[in-house]
Write a protein that holds these residues in place. Structure first.
Motif, PDB file in Angstrom:
ATOM      1  N   ASP A  30       0.826  -1.294   0.005  1.00  0.00           N
ATOM      2  CA  ASP A  30       0.118   0.054  -0.169  1.00  0.00           C
ATOM      3  C   ASP A  30       0.697   1.242   0.080  1.00  0.00           C
ATOM      4  O   ASP A  30       1.158   1.829   1.070  1.00  0.00           O
ATOM      5  CB  ASP A  30      -0.968   0.020   1.154  1.00  0.00           C
ATOM      6  N   TRP A  31       1.366   1.598  -1.076  1.00  0.00           N
ATOM      7  CA  TRP A  31       2.131   2.873  -1.413  1.00  0.00           C
ATOM      8  C   TRP A  31       1.659   4.144  -0.850  1.00  0.00           C
ATOM      9  O   TRP A  31       2.204   5.096  -0.831  1.00  0.00           O
ATOM     10  CB  TRP A  31       2.732   2.703  -2.692  1.00  0.00           C
ATOM     11  N   TYR A  32       0.295   4.192  -0.907  1.00  0.00           N
ATOM     12  CA  TYR A  32      -0.541   5.036  -0.545  1.00  0.00           C
ATOM     13  C   TYR A  32      -0.960   5.285   0.715  1.00  0.00           C
ATOM     14  O   TYR A  32      -2.047   6.201   0.977  1.00  0.00           O
ATOM     15  CB  TYR A  32      -2.015   4.930  -1.542  1.00  0.00           C
ATOM     16  N   ALA A  33      -0.667   4.599   1.487  1.00  0.00           N
ATOM     17  CA  ALA A  33      -0.979   4.547   2.996  1.00  0.00           C
ATOM     18  C   ALA A  33      -0.659   5.935   3.504  1.00  0.00           C
ATOM     19  O   ALA A  33       0.359   6.911   3.148  1.00  0.00           O
ATOM     20  CB  ALA A  33       0.085   3.481   3.675  1.00  0.00           C
ATOM     21  N   GLY A  77       4.467   2.099   3.712  1.00  0.00           N
ATOM     22  CA  GLY A  77       3.848   0.873   3.325  1.00  0.00           C
ATOM     23  C   GLY A  77       3.936   0.160   4.270  1.00  0.00           C
ATOM     24  O   GLY A  77       4.952   0.235   5.019  1.00  0.00           O
ATOM     25  N   HIS A  78       3.179  -0.958   4.111  1.00  0.00           N
ATOM     26  CA  HIS A  78       3.102  -2.143   5.078  1.00  0.00           C
ATOM     27  C   HIS A  78       3.415  -3.277   4.538  1.00  0.00           C
ATOM     28  O   HIS A  78       3.784  -4.407   5.189  1.00  0.00           O
ATOM     29  CB  HIS A  78       1.590  -2.266   5.765  1.00  0.00           C
ATOM     30  N   GLY A  79       3.494  -3.344   3.083  1.00  0.00           N
ATOM     31  CA  GLY A  79       3.540  -4.796   2.397  1.00  0.00           C
ATOM     32  C   GLY A  79       4.681  -5.023   1.354  1.00  0.00           C
ATOM     33  O   GLY A  79       5.739  -4.265   1.451  1.00  0.00           O
ATOM     34  N   ASN A  80       4.211  -5.815   0.247  1.00  0.00           N
ATOM     35  CA  ASN A  80       5.522  -5.976  -0.800  1.00  0.00           C
ATOM     36  C   ASN A  80       5.896  -4.830  -1.513  1.00  0.00           C
ATOM     37  O   ASN A  80       5.043  -4.226  -1.910  1.00  0.00           O
ATOM     38  CB  ASN A  80       4.819  -7.177  -1.415  1.00  0.00           C
ATOM     39  N   VAL A  81       7.027  -5.080  -2.058  1.00  0.00           N
ATOM     40  CA  VAL A  81       7.579  -4.096  -3.002  1.00  0.00           C
ATOM     41  C   VAL A  81       8.353  -4.873  -3.899  1.00  0.00           C
ATOM     42  O   VAL A  81       9.193  -5.727  -3.381  1.00  0.00           O
ATOM     43  CB  VAL A  81       8.310  -3.072  -2.108  1.00  0.00           C
ATOM     44  N   ILE A  82       8.178  -4.508  -5.129  1.00  0.00           N
ATOM     45  CA  ILE A  82       9.072  -4.784  -6.336  1.00  0.00           C
ATOM     46  C   ILE A  82       9.576  -3.816  -7.148  1.00  0.00           C
ATOM     47  O   ILE A  82       8.596  -3.360  -7.671  1.00  0.00           O
ATOM     48  CB  ILE A  82       8.375  -6.118  -7.102  1.00  0.00           C
ATOM     49  N   PHE A  83      10.813  -3.687  -7.232  1.00  0.00           N
ATOM     50  CA  PHE A  83      11.293  -2.769  -8.297  1.00  0.00           C
ATOM     51  C   PHE A  83      11.754  -3.724  -9.367  1.00  0.00           C
ATOM     52  O   PHE A  83      12.648  -4.473  -9.175  1.00  0.00           O
ATOM     53  CB  PHE A  83      12.783  -2.216  -7.646  1.00  0.00           C
ATOM     54  N   SER A  84      11.279  -3.289 -10.450  1.00  0.00           N
ATOM     55  CA  SER A  84      11.576  -3.804 -11.893  1.00  0.00           C
ATOM     56  C   SER A  84      13.064  -3.378 -12.206  1.00  0.00           C
ATOM     57  O   SER A  84      13.756  -2.372 -11.673  1.00  0.00           O
ATOM     58  CB  SER A  84      10.806  -3.275 -12.841  1.00  0.00           C
ATOM     59  N   PRO A  85      13.601  -3.955 -13.081  1.00  0.00           N
ATOM     60  CA  PRO A  85      15.160  -3.559 -13.805  1.00  0.00           C
ATOM     61  C   PRO A  85      15.108  -2.383 -14.034  1.00  0.00           C
ATOM     62  O   PRO A  85      15.943  -1.331 -13.809  1.00  0.00           O
ATOM     63  CB  PRO A  85      15.187  -4.571 -14.921  1.00  0.00           C
ATOM     64  N   ASN A  86      13.962  -1.876 -14.817  1.00  0.00           N
ATOM     65  CA  ASN A  86      13.906  -0.318 -15.038  1.00  0.00           C
ATOM     66  C   ASN A  86      13.893   0.602 -13.867  1.00  0.00           C
ATOM     67  O   ASN A  86      14.222   1.667 -13.798  1.00  0.00           O
ATOM     68  CB  ASN A  86      12.656   0.064 -15.986  1.00  0.00           C
ATOM     69  N   ASP A  87      13.123   0.090 -13.013  1.00  0.00           N
ATOM     70  CA  ASP A  87      13.006   1.013 -11.520  1.00  0.00           C
ATOM     71  C   ASP A  87      14.452   1.087 -11.090  1.00  0.00           C
ATOM     72  O   ASP A  87      14.652   2.085 -10.506  1.00  0.00           O
ATOM     73  CB  ASP A  87      12.139   0.258 -10.551  1.00  0.00           C
ATOM     74  N   VAL A  88      15.094  -0.107 -11.113  1.00  0.00           N
ATOM     75  CA  VAL A  88      16.390  -0.020 -10.271  1.00  0.00           C
ATOM     76  C   VAL A  88      17.366   0.901 -11.032  1.00  0.00           C
ATOM     77  O   VAL A  88      18.027   1.710 -10.390  1.00  0.00           O
ATOM     78  CB  VAL A  88      16.766  -1.452 -10.246  1.00  0.00           C
ATOM     79  N   TYR A 107       5.328  -0.367   9.260  1.00  0.00           N
ATOM     80  CA  TYR A 107       5.137  -1.673   9.749  1.00  0.00           C
ATOM     81  C   TYR A 107       4.869  -2.966   8.816  1.00  0.00           C
ATOM     82  O   TYR A 107       3.681  -2.856   8.123  1.00  0.00           O
ATOM     83  CB  TYR A 107       4.337  -1.615  10.733  1.00  0.00           C
ATOM     84  N   GLY A 108       6.118  -3.586   8.553  1.00  0.00           N
ATOM     85  CA  GLY A 108       5.508  -4.745   7.633  1.00  0.00           C
ATOM     86  C   GLY A 108       6.345  -4.497   6.374  1.00  0.00           C
ATOM     87  O   GLY A 108       6.289  -5.621   5.812  1.00  0.00           O
ATOM     88  N   LEU A 109       6.969  -3.478   6.084  1.00  0.00           N
ATOM     89  CA  LEU A 109       7.691  -3.046   4.949  1.00  0.00           C
ATOM     90  C   LEU A 109       9.119  -3.934   5.059  1.00  0.00           C
ATOM     91  O   LEU A 109       9.850  -4.101   3.680  1.00  0.00           O
ATOM     92  CB  LEU A 109       8.098  -1.615   4.508  1.00  0.00           C
ATOM     93  N   ASN A 110       9.716  -3.971   6.213  1.00  0.00           N
ATOM     94  CA  ASN A 110      11.295  -4.210   6.194  1.00  0.00           C
ATOM     95  C   ASN A 110      11.641  -5.288   5.582  1.00  0.00           C
ATOM     96  O   ASN A 110      12.667  -5.370   4.716  1.00  0.00           O
ATOM     97  CB  ASN A 110      11.502  -4.476   7.623  1.00  0.00           C
TER      98      ASN A 110
END
Length: 212
Positions: A30-33, A77-88, A107-110
Protein backbone atom coordinates in the motif's frame (compact mmCIF):
# COMPACT_ATOMS: atom_id res chain seq x y z
CA UNK A 1 26.19 16.85 -19.45
CA UNK A 2 23.31 14.80 -17.96
CA UNK A 3 24.56 15.49 -14.44
CA UNK A 4 24.89 19.21 -15.15
CA UNK A 5 21.33 19.30 -16.50
CA UNK A 6 20.11 17.49 -13.41
CA UNK A 7 21.90 19.91 -11.09
CA UNK A 8 20.42 22.84 -13.00
CA UNK A 9 16.97 21.28 -12.66
CA UNK A 10 17.44 20.93 -8.91
CA UNK A 11 18.53 24.57 -8.65
CA UNK A 12 15.40 25.57 -10.52
CA UNK A 13 13.23 23.46 -8.21
CA UNK A 14 14.93 24.86 -5.12
CA UNK A 15 14.46 28.42 -6.31
CA UNK A 16 10.87 28.21 -7.46
CA UNK A 17 8.61 25.18 -7.04
CA UNK A 18 10.22 22.86 -4.45
CA UNK A 19 7.85 20.03 -5.26
CA UNK A 20 8.25 16.70 -3.47
CA UNK A 21 6.80 13.34 -4.42
CA UNK A 22 5.39 10.07 -3.12
CA UNK A 23 6.70 6.91 -4.77
CA UNK A 24 4.06 4.65 -6.34
CA UNK A 25 5.75 1.25 -6.41
CA UNK A 26 4.67 -2.19 -7.64
CA UNK A 27 4.38 -5.45 -5.74
CA UNK A 28 1.02 -5.09 -4.04
CA UNK A 29 2.05 -3.02 -1.03
CA UNK A 30 0.00 0.00 0.00
CA UNK A 31 2.24 2.77 -1.34
CA UNK A 32 -0.69 5.16 -0.74
CA UNK A 33 -0.72 4.65 3.05
CA UNK A 34 -0.79 7.76 5.28
CA UNK A 35 -2.48 10.07 2.76
CA UNK A 36 -2.37 13.12 5.05
CA UNK A 37 1.25 12.74 6.14
CA UNK A 38 3.14 14.53 3.36
CA UNK A 39 0.66 17.44 3.09
CA UNK A 40 0.99 17.97 6.87
CA UNK A 41 4.78 17.77 6.72
CA UNK A 42 4.82 20.29 3.88
CA UNK A 43 2.61 22.67 5.84
CA UNK A 44 4.83 22.31 8.91
CA UNK A 45 8.06 22.89 6.98
CA UNK A 46 6.71 25.94 5.17
CA UNK A 47 5.63 27.42 8.52
CA UNK A 48 8.67 26.57 10.65
CA UNK A 49 11.76 26.32 8.45
CA UNK A 50 10.51 28.67 5.72
CA UNK A 51 10.52 26.30 2.78
CA UNK A 52 8.26 27.02 -0.17
CA UNK A 53 7.09 23.49 -0.89
CA UNK A 54 4.01 23.00 -3.04
CA UNK A 55 1.11 22.17 -0.73
CA UNK A 56 0.18 19.00 -2.60
CA UNK A 57 2.87 16.36 -3.16
CA UNK A 58 3.20 14.69 -6.55
CA UNK A 59 2.99 10.95 -7.17
CA UNK A 60 5.68 9.30 -9.28
CA UNK A 61 6.61 5.78 -10.36
CA UNK A 62 10.23 4.64 -9.90
CA UNK A 63 10.83 4.13 -13.63
CA UNK A 64 9.39 7.48 -14.69
CA UNK A 65 11.66 10.17 -16.19
CA UNK A 66 9.70 12.60 -14.01
CA UNK A 67 11.61 11.20 -11.03
CA UNK A 68 14.35 13.71 -11.77
CA UNK A 69 11.95 16.61 -11.23
CA UNK A 70 11.83 16.04 -7.46
CA UNK A 71 14.69 16.60 -5.00
CA UNK A 72 12.88 14.52 -2.35
CA UNK A 73 11.02 11.22 -2.72
CA UNK A 74 9.05 9.61 0.10
CA UNK A 75 8.07 5.97 0.18
CA UNK A 76 5.99 4.09 2.75
CA UNK A 77 3.67 1.12 3.20
CA UNK A 78 3.06 -2.13 5.06
CA UNK A 79 3.53 -4.79 2.39
CA UNK A 80 5.37 -6.12 -0.61
CA UNK A 81 7.61 -4.01 -2.84
CA UNK A 82 9.07 -5.02 -6.19
CA UNK A 83 11.43 -2.85 -8.19
CA UNK A 84 11.68 -3.82 -11.85
CA UNK A 85 15.03 -3.60 -13.67
CA UNK A 86 13.91 -0.26 -15.11
CA UNK A 87 12.97 0.96 -11.63
CA UNK A 88 16.39 -0.04 -10.31
CA UNK A 89 18.28 1.68 -13.12
CA UNK A 90 16.27 4.86 -12.84
CA UNK A 91 16.43 5.05 -9.05
CA UNK A 92 20.17 4.49 -9.05
CA UNK A 93 20.74 7.25 -11.60
CA UNK A 94 18.47 9.54 -9.63
CA UNK A 95 20.31 8.98 -6.36
CA UNK A 96 23.76 9.16 -7.94
CA UNK A 97 22.82 12.48 -9.53
CA UNK A 98 21.82 14.23 -6.32
CA UNK A 99 18.34 12.94 -5.52
CA UNK A 100 17.15 11.78 -2.11
CA UNK A 101 14.86 8.89 -1.16
CA UNK A 102 13.27 8.50 2.27
CA UNK A 103 11.75 5.09 2.95
CA UNK A 104 9.59 4.92 6.07
CA UNK A 105 8.56 1.47 7.29
CA UNK A 106 4.88 1.73 8.18
CA UNK A 107 5.17 -1.73 9.77
CA UNK A 108 5.60 -4.76 7.56
CA UNK A 109 7.77 -3.18 4.86
CA UNK A 110 11.14 -4.22 6.25
CA UNK A 111 11.35 -7.79 4.96
CA UNK A 112 10.63 -6.62 1.41
CA UNK A 113 12.35 -3.28 1.06
CA UNK A 114 15.80 -4.42 2.17
CA UNK A 115 15.97 -6.83 -0.77
CA UNK A 116 14.91 -4.09 -3.17
CA UNK A 117 17.45 -1.60 -1.83
CA UNK A 118 20.10 -4.26 -2.42
CA UNK A 119 19.07 -4.36 -6.08
CA UNK A 120 19.89 -0.66 -6.38
CA UNK A 121 23.14 -0.81 -4.43
CA UNK A 122 24.40 -4.42 -4.60
CA UNK A 123 27.85 -3.45 -3.33
CA UNK A 124 26.70 -1.27 -0.45
CA UNK A 125 25.12 -2.15 2.87
CA UNK A 126 22.67 -0.04 4.80
CA UNK A 127 24.56 1.52 7.70
CA UNK A 128 23.05 2.87 10.87
CA UNK A 129 23.27 6.66 10.99
CA UNK A 130 24.78 8.00 14.23
CA UNK A 131 23.02 10.64 16.30
CA UNK A 132 25.92 13.00 15.54
CA UNK A 133 24.94 13.17 11.87
CA UNK A 134 23.68 16.53 10.56
CA UNK A 135 20.21 15.13 9.88
CA UNK A 136 19.68 14.85 13.65
CA UNK A 137 21.26 18.18 14.51
CA UNK A 138 19.46 20.92 12.64
CA UNK A 139 17.25 22.80 12.74
CA UNK A 140 16.01 20.61 15.62
CA UNK A 141 18.35 18.62 17.85
CA UNK A 142 17.68 14.92 18.37
CA UNK A 143 20.46 14.02 20.76
CA UNK A 144 19.53 10.33 20.74
CA UNK A 145 18.96 10.08 17.01
CA UNK A 146 15.69 8.94 15.43
CA UNK A 147 12.67 9.45 17.73
CA UNK A 148 10.22 6.67 18.58
CA UNK A 149 6.75 7.48 17.22
CA UNK A 150 4.90 4.11 17.24
CA UNK A 151 5.78 1.01 19.21
CA UNK A 152 5.33 -1.70 16.56
CA UNK A 153 7.46 -4.55 17.97
CA UNK A 154 8.85 -2.51 20.84
CA UNK A 155 12.28 -2.32 19.24
CA UNK A 156 14.37 0.83 19.29
CA UNK A 157 13.97 3.17 16.32
CA UNK A 158 16.80 3.02 13.80
CA UNK A 159 17.81 5.21 10.88
CA UNK A 160 19.79 3.47 8.15
CA UNK A 161 21.37 5.06 5.14
CA UNK A 162 23.22 4.67 1.88
CA UNK A 163 25.95 7.24 1.29
CA UNK A 164 27.55 8.37 -1.95
CA UNK A 165 30.77 10.33 -1.46
CA UNK A 166 29.83 10.97 2.18
CA UNK A 167 26.42 12.37 1.22
CA UNK A 168 23.34 10.61 2.52
CA UNK A 169 21.16 9.79 -0.49
CA UNK A 170 18.85 7.09 0.89
CA UNK A 171 17.33 7.20 4.37
CA UNK A 172 15.47 4.18 5.72
CA UNK A 173 13.60 4.75 8.99
CA UNK A 174 12.70 1.56 10.87
CA UNK A 175 10.67 0.89 14.04
CA UNK A 176 9.74 4.56 14.13
CA UNK A 177 6.90 5.29 11.69
CA UNK A 178 7.43 8.99 11.10
CA UNK A 179 4.64 9.04 8.52
CA UNK A 180 2.04 8.01 11.10
CA UNK A 181 3.20 10.90 13.26
CA UNK A 182 2.75 13.31 10.36
CA UNK A 183 -0.86 12.26 9.75
CA UNK A 184 -3.91 14.25 10.87
CA UNK A 185 -4.30 14.06 14.68
CA UNK A 186 -7.49 12.00 14.59
CA UNK A 187 -5.98 9.24 12.42
CA UNK A 188 -3.73 7.72 15.10
CA UNK A 189 -4.68 9.81 18.14
CA UNK A 190 -1.04 10.51 18.89
CA UNK A 191 -0.35 13.01 21.67
CA UNK A 192 0.68 16.44 20.41
CA UNK A 193 4.22 16.00 21.73
CA UNK A 194 4.64 12.79 19.69
CA UNK A 195 3.34 14.44 16.51
CA UNK A 196 5.64 17.39 17.15
CA UNK A 197 8.66 15.09 17.39
CA UNK A 198 7.71 13.39 14.13
CA UNK A 199 7.19 16.69 12.30
CA UNK A 200 10.44 18.15 13.62
CA UNK A 201 12.35 15.08 12.44
CA UNK A 202 10.65 15.40 9.06
CA UNK A 203 11.70 19.05 8.92
CA UNK A 204 15.28 18.00 9.62
CA UNK A 205 15.15 15.61 6.65
CA UNK A 206 13.82 18.31 4.35
CA UNK A 207 16.38 20.79 5.66
CA UNK A 208 19.20 18.31 5.01
CA UNK A 209 18.13 17.86 1.39
CA UNK A 210 18.11 21.55 0.56
CA UNK A 211 21.23 22.49 2.54
CA UNK A 212 23.74 19.68 1.97
Amino acid sequence: MKKLCFIFLFITITSFSQEIALVKYAGGGDWYANPTSLPNLIKYCNATIHTTLNSKPATVEPSSPNLFSYPFLHMTGHGNVIFSPNDVTNLKKYLQSGGFLHIDDNYGLNQYIRKEIKKIFPNDDLVEIPSSHAIFQKPFVFANGLPKIHEHDGKRPQAFGIFIKNRLVLLYTYECDLGDGWEDPEVNNDPIEVREKALKMGANIINYIFNN
